[in-house]
Enzyme design. Structure first.
Site, PDB file in Angstrom:
ATOM      1  CG  HIS A  32      49.631 123.014  12.765  1.00  0.00           C
ATOM      2  ND1 HIS A  32      49.276 123.150  11.431  1.00  0.00           N
ATOM      3  CD2 HIS A  32      48.536 123.396  13.477  1.00  0.00           C
ATOM      4  CE1 HIS A  32      48.029 123.606  11.356  1.00  0.00           C
ATOM      5  NE2 HIS A  32      47.561 123.752  12.589  1.00  0.00           N
ATOM      6  CB  ALA A  33      54.841 122.607  17.971  1.00  0.00           C
TER       7      ALA A  33
END
Length: 552
Positions: A481-482
């Site tokens: 989930h950068a």
């Protein structure tokens, strides 16, 4: 000679596909969409459970690796990112999670004026069409292009044990973790445990490319160039004027009459800004790049979610009994081909929700429960266990630690340096322990104990706080989930973008993707990225319309 377009979009991922659709819809604007990857017409992209096979496929995946992470005992994490039409929405686990209301309150507090919960909720409502069970029948709620499907009737029967365990914990059972909480309930949307809703339509993945790009590609004012690596944004006089991109070894130029929009994701958007001379001046000079605009926050503020999983052997049938043998896999494959149903039609993440750890005022952990146990082989492909097993997982949802992404050289083909800086904030260490305590309690519920034959090593139930923290350091990993590396904020001193997604100090240049988040939302990030792009596209159209009127 450079071809001229009104708008140039870099990246055909979750956000870029939305932009391509919205900016071409009127027919008035010529749009160029550039994607480094190729076609998404691949069997393992279409089949919902197939993301295990795209997890390490270089044909559709950038296959990045983060730097050795001190907070995770020096481990270097694998970071898959979509390199294909649809981007990461073509290779993700398809969970559709809006995020929690206070996430967007935090966005506004960070300087993203107009991005509060009520505003973004309206955008979500317009994006979605929910295929769901209602009073014993299926109905379609909403008319948006993003198909969000309730797959509860296809979930493995073992998953009911997870809902029972949630009730043992005192958590509500959710019909839809994206829906509003019941009136008068002391909960928030998504608080509790329920079946995951997924971007699946008629048994197939429904990516951002399916929802937005395919309709847009039927219009004559959209040009899509795939297999093209953008080398840099071209600038002159403090304005973005176009891009240089490489196709089959040849560099080509494209000019933007109105705007260049970066939608290359939380890794590649900051990389491209830096390659273009927009970023921390000292970094750029170190790599021999002329400084076009000294913007120190480019690449800073990286956030991600970390999750720790524990596996259990079951005393009853789980999904392993269907897919743990070659014969079972063949049978499931035939069922899918003939009916688009069966275990291949459902993502493996089947139950999830947000809960509060001890003492937390708001939900601060996301729980995942899967009716299967599996591992990843050395070649990156999934290997499901033959014996019946299941997984319990917790993810601290609101990290404080921040990392960075920086170029390693002036070569666009060289992957940037990813430094997550995990658990660098003391608060995150405390939350990791509290989340692990919650997982201990979940594993010890009567509902889970009834179906557990054996707790696999390491056994989390016998760990004290010190051991729980060390277990988290040793075993937790990214859930991909950068975000936040070109975040919105107040000024260039604390951010890269203003609240309208414009790069501070540069005209005609925006970043519209998950890198623009001021902070990571509490859950999976695909839904927020599409929502942000839909709102961002309207801002682009409105601002350009206003500029045209002012010029008259």
């Amino acid at each position: 000679m450079a071809r001229t377009f009104d708008f140039i979009i870099v990246g055909a991922g979750s956000a870029g596909c939305v932009l391509a659709d919205r900016l071409t819809a009127s027919g008035r604007h010529k749009v160029l969409l550039i994607e480094a990857g190729g076609t998404d017409r691949r069997v393992w992209i279409r089949i919902p459970v197939g993301y295990g096979f795209t997890f390490s496929d270089p044909k559709v995946n950038w296959r990045y690796s983060a730097a050795a992470d001190r907070g995770l005992n020096g481990r270097a994490a694998y970071w898959p990112r979509g390199k294909v039409l649809g981007g990461s929405s073509s290779i993700n686990a398809m969970a559709y999670v809006r995020g929690l209301p206070h996430d967007f309150g935090d966005w506004e507090a960070a300087g993203a004026a107009g991005w509060g919960w009520e505003a973004v909720r309206a955008s979500y409502d317009a994006l979605e069409s929910n295929d769901e069970w209602h009073e014993g029948r299926r109905r379609l709620r909403g008319t948006g292009p993003v198909r969000v499907t309730d797959l509860s009737e296809r979930m493995h029967p073992f998953a009911r044990n997870f809902l029972a365990a949630g009730q043992d914990m005192g958590w509500p059972v959710l019909q839809d973790m994206n829906a509003a909480a019941e009136a008068g309930a002391n909960t928030l949307p998504g608080e509790g445990l329920g079946y995951v809703r997924s971007t699946v339509k008629a048994g197939r993945r429904w990516s951002s490319a399916d929802a937005f790009l395919r309709p847009a590609m039927k219009r004559g004012n959209l040009t899509v160039v795939s297999g093209a690596l953008v080398e840099k944004v071209l600038t002159a006089g403090g304005r973005a004027t176009g891009v240089a991109y490489r196709v089959k070894g040849q560099t080509q130029l494209a000019a933007a009459a109105r705007e260049v929009i970066l939608s290359a994701g939380a890794v590649n958007s900051p990389q491209l800004l830096q390659l273009s001379g927009i970023g921390p001046a000292a970094l750029l000079r170190r790599h021999g790049i002329a400084v076009k605009h000294d913007l120190p926050q480019v690449g800073q503020g990286l956030q991600d979610h970390l999750a720790v999983s524990h596996y259990f052997w079951a005393n009853t049938a789980t999904l392993n009994s269907r897919l743990g043998s070659f014969a079972g896999q063949v049978k499931a494959g035939l069922q899918y081909v003939l009916t688009r149903k069966g275990p291949l039609s459902v993502p493996v993440n089947q139950c999830s929700g947000f809960v509060r750890t001890a003492g937390a005022a708001l939900p601060d952990v996301q729980v995942y429960c899967n009716p299967a146990s599996y591992s990843t082989q050395a070649n990156g492909k999934p290997q499901i266990d033959r014996d019946n097993g299941f997984l319990l997982c917790v993810q601290p949802s609101r990290p404080v630690s921040r990392g960075q992404i920086t170029i390693r050289s002036a070569d666009p083909a060289q992957a940037p340096l990813i430094e997550p800086n995990s658990l660098s904030a003391e608060e995150d260490k405390v939350t990791a322990v509290r989340a692990s305590r919650l997982l201990q309690a979940l594993a010890a519920t009567p509902a889970i104990e009834r179906v557990t034959r054996e707790r696999r090593d390491p056994d989390i139930l016998h760990m004290d706080d010190a051991a729980l923290l060390e277990n988290f350091r040793a075993r937790a990993g990214s859930v991909f989930h950068a975000s936040c590396t070109c975040r919105m904020g107040h000024t260039a001193a604390d951010s890269v973008l203003d609240a309208r997604l414009r790069v501070h100090g540069m005209a005609g240049l925006r970043v519209i993707d998950a890198s623009a988040f001021p902070n990571v939302t509490s859950g999976n990030t695909n839904a927020p990225a599409m929502m942000l792009a839909a709102r961002g596209a309207q801002m682009v159209l409105d601002d350009n319309e206003n500029r045209a009127l002012a010029a008259e």
